[in-house]
Design a protein around this motif. Structure first.
Motif, PDB file in Angstrom:
ATOM      1  N   SER A  20       5.504  -0.069  27.674  1.00  0.00           N
ATOM      2  CA  SER A  20       5.493  -0.722  28.980  1.00  0.00           C
ATOM      3  C   SER A  20       4.187  -1.485  29.202  1.00  0.00           C
TER       4      SER A  20
ATOM      5  N   ARG B 125       2.783  -2.556  32.365  1.00  0.00           N
ATOM      6  CA  ARG B 125       3.371  -1.420  33.090  1.00  0.00           C
ATOM      7  C   ARG B 125       4.164  -1.826  34.334  1.00  0.00           C
TER       8      ARG B 125
ATOM      9  N   LEU C  94       7.300   0.148  34.166  1.00  0.00           N
ATOM     10  CA  LEU C  94       7.142   1.551  33.795  1.00  0.00           C
ATOM     11  C   LEU C  94       8.113   2.456  34.549  1.00  0.00           C
TER      12      LEU C  94
ATOM     13  N   ARG D  75      11.520   2.181  32.929  1.00  0.00           N
ATOM     14  CA  ARG D  75      11.558   2.842  31.623  1.00  0.00           C
ATOM     15  C   ARG D  75      11.480   4.362  31.769  1.00  0.00           C
TER      16      ARG D  75
END
Length: 200
Positions: free
Chosen positions: A174, A180, A183, A186
């Motif tokens: 990420s 990120r 993130l 994910r």
């Protein structure tokens, strides 16, 4: 009287060190270890290079301090989750929820993770990564097993190793692909596939 005069000076020194560390963490998270200089840190901190040297003798010392500060974050987080006294599986998920939030929001956590990945470039001793998390999560999964919630055929140690590999791989990917920004998405996928897969 002397003690009361020295306290503000000590507090100023502590605040200065914390400020330098925070600025260094921003730079390490953004650019990695190799390209950051103490001059860069001084400029980001709006200080002289000499002032930074007064608190951290070199870039290696500053990197080590950032990594140590990364690890300081975890005990309080774990204590806060433990205080909720949730069932074992919910405790495990809540811990990882909070850790994912830290990786998304805390620049020191992000910098410490990047510096651990780049540890071969740093001429200093850093804490051993991942192993502590494997040990800690093994204990959690054992509690899930005792509660009768662990899927047959899964071992606590094996589950912990898979969770650590999946989680830290997820946050690193990420970081590389979106800094990120994705993130949370994910991590939601990891929860649905890996964590949910633990349950009987």
């Amino acid at each position: 009287m002397a003690g009361s005069q020295s306290e503000p000076k000590q507090e100023r020194a502590w605040r200065t060190r914390a400020h330098i560390l925070q600025m260094a963490a921003e730079l390490f998270a953004e650019r990695g270890y190799a390209t950051v200089t103490l001059q860069d840190v001084a400029e980001r901190a709006s200080m002289t290079k000499g002032a930074v040297y007064f608190h951290y003798k070199n870039k290696e010392a500053l990197a080590v301090a950032v990594v140590h500060e990364h690890y300081v974050r975890w005990p309080l987080l774990l204590e806060n989750v433990a205080a909720r006294e949730l069932p074992p599986y919910e405790t495990l998920v809540t811990v990882l929820d909070r850790v994912a939030e830290a990786f998304r929001d805390d620049i020191v956590v992000q910098a410490g993770a990047r510096l651990q990945i780049e540890r071969s470039l740093i001429d200093a001793d850093l804490p051993e990564p991942y192993v502590g998390w494997e040990d800690y999560l093994t204990g959690f999964v054992k509690e899930i097993e005792k509660a009768g919630d662990l899927r047959p055929g899964i071992t606590p140690r094996g589950a912990a190793r898979v969770i650590v590999a999946a989680f830290f791989g997820m946050q690193h990917i990420s970081d590389v692909l979106s800094r990120r920004a994705d993130l949370a998405e994910r991590y939601g996928e990891l929860r649905d596939v890996v964590l949910a897969g633990l349950r009987a």
